[in-house]
Each structure stands twice: as structure tokens, then as C-alpha cells.
Scaffold this motif. Structure first.
Motif, PDB file in Angstrom:
ATOM      1  N   LEU A   1       0.826  -1.202   0.000  1.00 24.61           N
ATOM      2  CA  LEU A   1       0.000   0.000   0.000  1.00 24.61           C
ATOM      3  C   LEU A   1       0.866   1.262   0.000  1.00 24.61           C
ATOM      4  CD1 LEU A   1      -2.807   1.260   0.158  1.00 24.61           C
ATOM      5  CD2 LEU A   1      -2.715   1.003   2.643  1.00 24.61           C
ATOM      6  N   ALA A   2       1.939   1.238   0.796  1.00 25.78           N
ATOM      7  CA  ALA A   2       2.839   2.392   0.847  1.00 25.78           C
ATOM      8  C   ALA A   2       3.534   2.617  -0.497  1.00 25.78           C
ATOM      9  CB  ALA A   2       3.883   2.182   1.946  1.00 25.78           C
ATOM     10  N   THR A   3       3.855   1.541  -1.205  1.00 27.66           N
ATOM     11  CA  THR A   3       4.491   1.662  -2.527  1.00 27.66           C
ATOM     12  C   THR A   3       3.569   2.353  -3.512  1.00 27.66           C
ATOM     13  OG1 THR A   3       5.730  -0.381  -2.097  1.00 27.66           O
ATOM     14  CG2 THR A   3       5.624   0.394  -4.379  1.00 27.66           C
ATOM     15  N   ILE A   4       2.298   1.960  -3.501  1.00 26.16           N
ATOM     16  CA  ILE A   4       1.324   2.595  -4.391  1.00 26.16           C
ATOM     17  C   ILE A   4       1.168   4.075  -4.052  1.00 26.16           C
ATOM     18  CG2 ILE A   4      -1.124   2.672  -5.009  1.00 26.16           C
ATOM     19  CD1 ILE A   4      -1.196  -0.345  -4.827  1.00 26.16           C
ATOM     20  N   MET A   5       1.085   4.386  -2.759  1.00 23.37           N
ATOM     21  CA  MET A   5       0.932   5.780  -2.352  1.00 23.37           C
ATOM     22  C   MET A   5       2.170   6.606  -2.688  1.00 23.37           C
ATOM     23  SD  MET A   5      -2.109   5.806  -1.431  1.00 23.37           S
ATOM     24  CE  MET A   5      -2.178   7.537  -0.952  1.00 23.37           C
ATOM     25  N   ALA A   6       3.345   5.975  -2.657  1.00 29.04           N
ATOM     26  CA  ALA A   6       4.574   6.677  -3.027  1.00 29.04           C
ATOM     27  C   ALA A   6       4.585   7.027  -4.508  1.00 29.04           C
ATOM     28  CB  ALA A   6       5.789   5.816  -2.686  1.00 29.04           C
ATOM     29  N   MET A   7       3.887   6.227  -5.313  1.00 25.26           N
ATOM     30  CA  MET A   7       3.824   6.502  -6.751  1.00 25.26           C
ATOM     31  C   MET A   7       2.786   7.558  -7.099  1.00 25.26           C
ATOM     32  SD  MET A   7       4.287   3.029  -9.010  1.00 25.26           S
ATOM     33  CE  MET A   7       3.970   3.995 -10.515  1.00 25.26           C
TER      34      MET A   7
END
Length: 402
Positions: free
Chosen positions: A318-324
Motif C-alpha cells: 500500500l505504501a508503494t502505491i501511495m509513493a507513486m
């Protein structure tokens, strides 16, 4: 409280925790509510999902409300609505009143999720703002764990309705602390966008393919995370022949591992690992961890290990998606990009509880493998597609500038 002080930041954060615990607190009470009001376990998912309807309908209007009357007042009013909803729960004579309380809570949290980050962003600066927003991003796992613990404390007992008194008290504490919050302006005078303008901006965000693909990936990861979260307490109680309180405590404590995953992503991304590459690795491990979580032959100690692995990996994904998200959204339409992901999250919240709880009530665990395979595979493909479109867009801009 001083503007941007840590007491102020933690006070705002408490509103987020109250909101997130709203979603999960009734999960341990499945048997109590179902038995008292005659609601079948297979249909309980719709009651859980009901909270997402106001979130989908009022996500954009809530931004206008915050602009017009201020984030501090919105948080206070949302807390009062949350208290009122818990009182309706407590005194409900029928299932219809429970449903009304659910909608009331949905109205409360949609405004909390808008006013909370808005207040943090305008009251902090620089590194402190980064730390404040990172803290805010953890309200979901902390709130989910809090809700499961609250419901689990009183589940399968004569005092199951006490859950709502305790949750209402938590809202009251947040409200009282909110009175000490400084008043901040979330928009410049004359710059508050109208509803038509916000809808127009959202429409333009929908037309940005890379952002749409990322939002669909967000929908899938939220679907898996929420679906598993609402299923685990009842499923583990059935598999291990333990009480709802014990299974809820098991899930609540391991849910906090999502924080580790979220914070760990920052380390990997700042050390040069590309988001799609990182996400692919997380997806492979996440699928394995998810299968183990639902495998009925696991011992309780190994179940803890698999649950911790699941929550670390889903938190990181989830954090990876939000970082993108900032990468694929246009600088002038960051708010619309956030609105699009909010809609995706609301849709996932509405669709998945009935689906996952319906499967769980059937007693079969193998369909969960199919849901996990679809979710992880689909989100990987969507993330890579978004990244490829982003790379092409950057090359096109460089070519135009040359």
C-alpha cells in the motif's frame, strides 16, 4: 496547543484512529448482532460495507465543507456525529437502527479523512510536515487494531453493546482535545473551489491513464487487505476453535505490523529500487503469506507468523502505491488524484466485505486463493503499466523541450 506542535498533531491523529476503528469494531460482534437481530452471517458483510456509501457520495463535497467552515470545526462536528452514532447503536431496538448508525458513522469518517490531513498540511512545514503525514498514514492499521480490540473485549457476552459506549467515549476524548486545537485556514479567501469545479477536476483526473491504472491497483490492494481483515476474526475462531475475543486479539496485534511495512518502503525506495520492481517482490511474498493465513492446517504459533508476514507485506504494498501517487498525478491536480484513490478505496470497502464474509460462511478456504491470485497479479500488471506510461510521458516531455 500551538500550531504545528506535536500535541496538536497527535490530537488530530486521534480523530483518524477513531474513524478507522469504526470500520472494524463490529467484526467481532458478528455473532452478537446476528443472533440478536436475526442477521445471517452471510449477509453481515453488507452491514460492514454500508459505511462506504457516504464515503463514496460525499468525498468531494467534504472538501468544500472543510474550505468553507474550517478543518477544526469539521473535526468537532464529525466527532459529535460519531458519538451520536454510537448511542444509536447502543439503544438500537432493531436492525434498521443499526443500519442508520452505520450511515451516520460513514458521514463522520468521510469528513475526518478530509479535514485531518488538510489541517496537518497547513499547520506544519518541512521535515515536520513529512513526519506528521507519515504518522497520519498509519491511522488505518492502528484504528483497525483498536476497533478489533474494542469489539473483541465484549464479544459473545451479555454486554456486547458496551463496545459502542467505549468507542463513543474515545470520540469524546478526541472532541475534548479538539477544543484545544488552534484554528487554521485550509484555503485562501476566495480560492475555495465550487462543487462543479471539483467534479470537473476529478473528471480530468479520470482521463489521466497512468493515474487511473494506479487507482485500480489501489482498489485491488485495499480489496485484499480489507477483505482479509474482516474475514480473519471469524475464520480463525472457526479453524482453531477459539473465542471471537481471542481471534480478534490475534488479528488486532498482528495488524500493527503494517506500520513496519509502510515505514520500510521508504528505505528501499530512497535507495534506488524502482516501485514496480519492489511491488512485484512484495506481491510474490504476499501471495504466499496470504495462502498460509487461510491454510486451515496451520498451528496457532505459525498462524501468528503468517499473519505478521501478511500485514508487513500488505502495508508495504500500500505504501508503494501511495509513493507513486505524486509521480503519476499532475502538480495542479494533486487533490483530484487523492479524490480518485479515495473513491477507489470507498468502492473496495463496499464490494469486498459481503464477498469475503460470504465465502467464509461457506466453510471453504480455497476460493480465497483465487481472490489473492487475482488481486496480486492484477495489481502488479496495473502498477507496471502505470510506470511504463509514466516513463513514456517523461521521454515525450524531454523530446519536446529538445
Amino acid at each position: 496547543m500551538k500550531v504545528g506542535s506535536w500535541p496538536s498533531i497527535f490530537g488530530i491523529y486521534l480523530f483518524g484512529v477513531c474513524g478507522a476503528s469504526t470500520v472494524s469494531k463490529i467484526i467481532p460482534l458478528t455473532g452478537d448482532i446476528g443472533g440478536h437481530f436475526g442477521l445471517a452471517a452471510a449477509n453481515f458483510g453488507w452491514l460492514v460495507a454500508l459505511i462506504a456509501v457516504p464515503a463514496a457520495l460525499f468525498a468531494i463535497p467534504s472538501g468544500i465543507v472543510v474550505d468553507r467552515i474550517g478543518a477544526k470545526l469539521v473535526l468537532q462536528l464529525a466527532a459529535l456525529l460519531g458519538i451520536a452514532a454510537n448511542l444509536v447503536y447502543y439503544f438500537s431496538p432493531s436492525l434498521q437502527f443499526i443500519q442508520v448508525a452505520r450511515v451516520m458513522e460513514g458521514l463522520a469518517i468521510v469528513h475526518i479523512y478530509t479535514a485531518g490531513p488538510a489541517m496537518l498540511m497547513v499547520s506544519t512545514e518541512g521535515d515536520k510536515r513529512t513526519r506528521a503525514m507519515t504518522l497520519w498514514s498509519t491511522y488505518a492499521p492502528v484504528g483497525t487494531a483498536t476497533g478489533l480490540m474494542l469489539g473483541g473485549m465484549f464479544a459473545e457476552s451479555e454486554g456486547w453493546r458496551t463496545t459502542f459506549l467505549v468507542h463513543g467515549t474515545l470520540y469524546a476524548v478526541a472532541s475534548l482535545l479538539g477544543l484545544l486545537q488552534p484554528k487554521v485556514v485550509t484555503s485562501m479567501p476566495g480560492q475555495a473551489a465550487s462543487l462543479n469545479e471539483r467534479v470537473g477536476e476529478l473528471g480530468k483526473a479520470f482521463l489521466r491513464p497512468m493515474l487511473l491504472l494506479l487507482s485500480l491497483a489501489f482498489f485491488l490492494i485495499i480489496s485484499m487487505g480489507l477483505g482479509a481483515n474482516v474475514t480473519f476474526p471469524g475464520y480463525l475462531a472457526m479453524v482453531h476453535q477459539i473465542s471471537a475475543q481471542a481471534s480478534s486479539s490475534m488479528v488486532a496485534t498482528t495488524t500493527l505490523a503494517m506500520i513496519i511495512g509502510s515505514l520500510g518502503v521508504g528505505y528501499f525506495l530512497t535507495n534506488g529500487i524502482r516501485p514496480p520492481v519492489l511491488y512485484t517482490g512484495l506481491a510474490i511474498l504476499g501471495f504466499v503469506a496470504g495462502v498460509l493465513c487461510f491454510y486451515p492446517g496451520l498451528s496457532i504459533p505459525m498462524r501468528y507468523v503468517s499473519l505478521i508476514g501478511w500485514f508487513v507485506l500488505t502495508g508495504a504494498a500500500l505504501a508503494t502505491i501511495m509513493a507513486m501517487l505524486p509521480m503519476v498525478s499532475e502538480p495542479s491536480r494533486r487533490g483530484s488524484a487523492a479524490a480518485l484513490t479515495n473513491f477507489a478505496g470507498a468502492a473496495a470497502t463496499f464490494v469486498n466485505p459481503p464477498l469475503w464474509l460470504g465465502i467464509s460462511s461457506s466453510g471453504h478456504w480455497t476460493p480465497f486463493i483465487g481472490l489473492l491470485a487475482i488481486g496480486w497479479t492484477g495489481s502488479v500488471l496495473l502498477l507496471w503499466s502505470s510506470a511504463i506510461l509514466l516513463a513514456r510521458s517523461k521521454k515525450a516531455k524531454v523530446a519536446l523541450q529538445a
